[in-house]
Write a protein that holds these residues in place. Structure first.
Motif, PDB file in Angstrom:
ATOM      1  N   SER A 157      -0.322  42.540  11.745  1.00  0.00           N
ATOM      2  CA  SER A 157       0.695  42.283  10.720  1.00  0.00           C
ATOM      3  C   SER A 157       1.772  41.331  11.204  1.00  0.00           C
ATOM      4  CB  SER A 157       1.328  43.598  10.255  1.00  0.00           C
ATOM      5  OG  SER A 157       2.001  44.239  11.334  1.00  0.00           O
ATOM      6  N   ASP A 158       1.948  41.260  12.535  1.00  0.00           N
ATOM      7  CA  ASP A 158       2.937  40.347  13.109  1.00  0.00           C
ATOM      8  C   ASP A 158       2.320  39.032  13.571  1.00  0.00           C
ATOM      9  OD1 ASP A 158       5.330  41.922  12.881  1.00  0.00           O
ATOM     10  OD2 ASP A 158       4.467  43.254  14.393  1.00  0.00           O
ATOM     11  N   GLY A 159       1.003  38.871  13.357  1.00  0.00           N
ATOM     12  CA  GLY A 159       0.369  37.598  13.653  1.00  0.00           C
ATOM     13  C   GLY A 159      -0.370  37.517  14.974  1.00  0.00           C
ATOM     14  N   ASP A 160      -0.584  38.644  15.665  1.00  0.00           N
ATOM     15  CA  ASP A 160      -1.320  38.627  16.931  1.00  0.00           C
ATOM     16  C   ASP A 160      -2.822  38.494  16.696  1.00  0.00           C
ATOM     17  OD1 ASP A 160       1.036  39.057  18.318  1.00  0.00           O
ATOM     18  OD2 ASP A 160       0.708  41.212  18.569  1.00  0.00           O
ATOM     19  N   GLY A 161      -3.510  37.822  17.638  1.00  0.00           N
ATOM     20  CA  GLY A 161      -4.957  37.852  17.681  1.00  0.00           C
ATOM     21  C   GLY A 161      -5.438  39.057  18.453  1.00  0.00           C
ATOM     22  N   ASP A 162      -6.766  39.263  18.521  1.00  0.00           N
ATOM     23  CA  ASP A 162      -7.273  40.511  19.097  1.00  0.00           C
ATOM     24  C   ASP A 162      -7.885  40.389  20.479  1.00  0.00           C
ATOM     25  OD1 ASP A 162      -9.554  39.146  18.377  1.00  0.00           O
ATOM     26  OD2 ASP A 162     -10.284  40.660  16.971  1.00  0.00           O
ATOM     27  N   THR A 163      -7.904  39.183  21.063  1.00  0.00           N
ATOM     28  CA  THR A 163      -8.431  39.026  22.424  1.00  0.00           C
ATOM     29  C   THR A 163      -7.537  38.106  23.235  1.00  0.00           C
ATOM     30  OG1 THR A 163      -9.884  37.191  21.758  1.00  0.00           O
ATOM     31  CG2 THR A 163     -10.846  39.413  21.770  1.00  0.00           C
ATOM     32  N   ILE A 164      -7.549  38.308  24.547  1.00  0.00           N
ATOM     33  CA  ILE A 164      -6.777  37.511  25.493  1.00  0.00           C
ATOM     34  C   ILE A 164      -7.757  36.888  26.484  1.00  0.00           C
ATOM     35  CG2 ILE A 164      -4.984  37.546  27.281  1.00  0.00           C
ATOM     36  CD1 ILE A 164      -4.025  40.210  25.881  1.00  0.00           C
ATOM     37  N   PRO A 222      -3.014  34.933  22.243  1.00  0.00           N
ATOM     38  CA  PRO A 222      -3.114  35.494  20.889  1.00  0.00           C
ATOM     39  C   PRO A 222      -1.781  36.013  20.357  1.00  0.00           C
ATOM     40  CG  PRO A 222      -3.730  37.166  22.465  1.00  0.00           C
ATOM     41  CD  PRO A 222      -3.398  35.920  23.274  1.00  0.00           C
ATOM     42  N   ALA A 223      -0.740  35.973  21.185  1.00  0.00           N
ATOM     43  CA  ALA A 223       0.543  36.564  20.793  1.00  0.00           C
ATOM     44  C   ALA A 223       1.257  35.685  19.778  1.00  0.00           C
ATOM     45  CB  ALA A 223       1.423  36.765  22.031  1.00  0.00           C
ATOM     46  N   SER A 224       1.822  36.291  18.779  1.00  0.00           N
ATOM     47  CA  SER A 224       2.568  35.572  17.761  1.00  0.00           C
ATOM     48  C   SER A 224       3.687  34.754  18.396  1.00  0.00           C
ATOM     49  CB  SER A 224       3.171  36.560  16.755  1.00  0.00           C
ATOM     50  OG  SER A 224       4.096  35.915  15.910  1.00  0.00           O
ATOM     51  N   ARG A 225       3.737  33.484  18.064  1.00  0.00           N
ATOM     52  CA  ARG A 225       4.759  32.628  18.674  1.00  0.00           C
ATOM     53  C   ARG A 225       6.145  32.902  18.111  1.00  0.00           C
ATOM     54  NH1 ARG A 225       2.782  26.749  17.837  1.00  0.00           N
ATOM     55  NH2 ARG A 225       0.782  27.747  18.147  1.00  0.00           N
ATOM     56  N   GLN A 226       6.226  33.464  16.911  1.00  0.00           N
ATOM     57  CA  GLN A 226       7.521  33.658  16.259  1.00  0.00           C
ATOM     58  C   GLN A 226       8.122  35.046  16.482  1.00  0.00           C
ATOM     59  OE1 GLN A 226       6.001  32.515  12.310  1.00  0.00           O
ATOM     60  NE2 GLN A 226       7.448  30.817  12.337  1.00  0.00           N
ATOM     61  N   ASP A 227       7.350  35.961  17.018  1.00  0.00           N
ATOM     62  CA  ASP A 227       7.818  37.335  17.222  1.00  0.00           C
ATOM     63  C   ASP A 227       8.342  37.481  18.649  1.00  0.00           C
ATOM     64  OD1 ASP A 227       8.254  40.025  17.445  1.00  0.00           O
ATOM     65  OD2 ASP A 227       6.237  40.647  16.863  1.00  0.00           O
ATOM     66  N   PHE A 315       7.639  27.689  19.949  1.00  0.00           N
ATOM     67  CA  PHE A 315       8.308  28.894  19.462  1.00  0.00           C
ATOM     68  C   PHE A 315       8.121  29.114  17.958  1.00  0.00           C
ATOM     69  CE2 PHE A 315      10.692  28.641  23.515  1.00  0.00           C
ATOM     70  CZ  PHE A 315      10.627  29.978  23.897  1.00  0.00           C
ATOM     71  N   GLY A 316       7.321  28.249  17.312  1.00  0.00           N
ATOM     72  CA  GLY A 316       6.945  28.499  15.933  1.00  0.00           C
ATOM     73  C   GLY A 316       7.851  27.920  14.885  1.00  0.00           C
ATOM     74  N   TYR A 317       8.620  26.884  15.233  1.00  0.00           N
ATOM     75  CA  TYR A 317       9.522  26.269  14.264  1.00  0.00           C
ATOM     76  C   TYR A 317       8.919  24.965  13.728  1.00  0.00           C
ATOM     77  CZ  TYR A 317      13.041  29.569  15.887  1.00  0.00           C
ATOM     78  OH  TYR A 317      13.735  30.721  16.195  1.00  0.00           O
ATOM     79  N   ASP A 318       9.242  24.646  12.481  1.00  0.00           N
ATOM     80  CA  ASP A 318       8.730  23.438  11.851  1.00  0.00           C
ATOM     81  C   ASP A 318       9.520  22.194  12.230  1.00  0.00           C
ATOM     82  OD1 ASP A 318       6.743  24.854  10.514  1.00  0.00           O
ATOM     83  OD2 ASP A 318       8.028  25.254   8.781  1.00  0.00           O
ATOM     84  N   SER A 319      10.708  22.379  12.778  1.00  0.00           N
ATOM     85  CA  SER A 319      11.545  21.229  13.122  1.00  0.00           C
ATOM     86  C   SER A 319      12.466  21.591  14.282  1.00  0.00           C
ATOM     87  CB  SER A 319      12.390  20.797  11.929  1.00  0.00           C
ATOM     88  OG  SER A 319      13.359  21.795  11.623  1.00  0.00           O
TER      89      SER A 319
END
Length: 400
Positions: A157-164, A222-227, A315-319
């Protein structure tokens, strides 16, 4: 630092480093010398290969900002030629030559996707770089092995993938009856698990196994860049896997983090204090790296390319504007209270003239919580080299 100066590197804010003038200035004035010496960001590389590529780029008269696909494409012909020659050497069972050639090709693909993967051709360079590194790495001593680690703590739900995906090298003497200490190598903004052969060789020589993993927003993480807390979940999954390996000593797990990875090293020393015996943060940031004034200045200083744009992407920013406005409140380790948590042994090392992450960010952690170990290299730039490496190896040797 002068009393009126906000940063030790403040005097560099109004200057533009010469290598930002053109691709020719970058190659001839900043990069060719370290390439000839085989040091960052050119481990495993050969300056003759890069001379060919940069001759092409210089003929194109490229200036910043470099188009990532146009820039990356120039590296492929030379890398592909090396791959073909390596394949022939491998067929002739000349594995030493094959390994060296594959690793030279991987070094070219590394600089092709430098500093971040942000376009189709830079993504292709990353995939091709991994393929060639795996081909060459299997002949290293000990060999480079690839493992897929279940991301047990992933939050979909926070955007993580399932494998490293991790690269692992294990000393030949390691066994179930004689487990070895481990260095978890925490990669950086532009240096991924394909990029640390010589440093890992030295840790292996000193008796450590090494597990290399990318940070959120880079490589195959796989870790969410924005969290901001996604790295905590990633390291928990990695450490579960490390502790389950019979050839590793679970009481002697260290982490070595560099540059942007140093931010995560500082964080994990506190979030995983009970699982890590020691952590190195070399050239890391934590709070002032997100300062608007610093972000505004950093594109003109030490880094080879537009650093603010690369970090904003990571870090997941558009600008850059959005990154500058929001990142400190979201990602600061100081404002989040991380430094008030229990901490493993933490070694902070950097150069006093760092123009990538301010030296102030290596000072902040030792003003909070338990006592830290610190070594600043007077007059050195980012990560403290030349001069810092021996301190890192010797410090980690305490925990074998």
């Amino acid at each position: 630092m002068a009393a009126t100066s906000r940063f030790w590197a403040q005097e560099s804010f109004e200057k533009v480093a010469p290598h930002h003038a053109s691709i020719q200035a970058l190659w001839e004035g900043k990069w060719r010398a370290p390439c000839a010496m085989g040091i960052y960001p050119f481990p495993d590389g050969d300056v003759r290969d890069f001379d060919k590529v940069f001759d092409t780029l210089i003929e194109m008269n490229m200036t910043e900002p470099y188009d990532p696909d146009t820039y990356a494409s120039a590296f492929f012909p030379v890398a592909e030629e090396l791959e073909a020659t390596a394949s022939k050497a491998e067929a002739n069972q000349d594995t030493a030559l094959a390994s060296a050639l594959y690793l030279r090709a991987a070094a070219l693909y590394r600089i092709a996707r430098f500093p971040v993967i942000r376009s189709p051709k830079t993504l292709e360079a990353w995939e091709r770089g991994k393929e060639t590194y795996v081909k060459g790495g299997k002949y290293l001593t000990p060999p480079n092995l690839e493992f897929i680690i279940p991301h047990s703590y992933a939050s979909a739900s926070d955007g993580d993938g399932d494998t490293i995906r991790a690269y692992v090298r294990i000393p030949g003497h390691a066994s179930k009856s004689s487990p070895v200490p481990v260095v978890l190598f925490v990669c950086g903004l532009d240096a991924y698990r394909t990029d640390f052969t010589s440093r890992i060789d030295e840790h292996i020589r000193r008796g450590f196994a090494v597990v290399s993993v990318e940070i959120p927003g880079t490589g195959d993480s796989p870790a969410s860049r924005q969290d901001p807390v996604s790295p905590d979940r990633q390291w928990s999954s990695v450490l579960d896997w490390v502790e389950a390996q019979e050839m590793f000593d679970p009481t002697k797990i260290c982490a070595r983090s560099m540059s942007t990875g140093g931010y995560y090293g500082m964080r994990m020393a506190h979030t995983h204090a009970d699982r890590l015996v020691a952590v190195v943060s070399q050239g890391g940031g934590c709070h002032r790296m997100f300062d608007k004034e610093w972000i505004k200045a950093q594109d003109k200083m030490e880094y080879p390319y537009a650093l603010a744009e690369a970090l904003a992407h990571k870090f997941g920013y558009d600008s850059v504007e959005a990154y500058s406005e929001d990142a400190q409140a979201r990602f600061s380790l100081l404002e989040s209270g991380i430094f008030d948590k229990p901490c493993s042994r933490l070694f902070l090392i950097n150069g006093t003239k760092d123009e990538i992450f301010p030296i102030e960010d290596s000072i902040i952690p030792f003003q909070h919580g338990r006592v830290k170990d610190v070594r600043f290299i007077e007059g050195a730039y980012h990560i403290g080299n030349p001069g810092a490496e021996s301190y890192v190896y010797d410090w980690l040797d305490q925990f074998k």
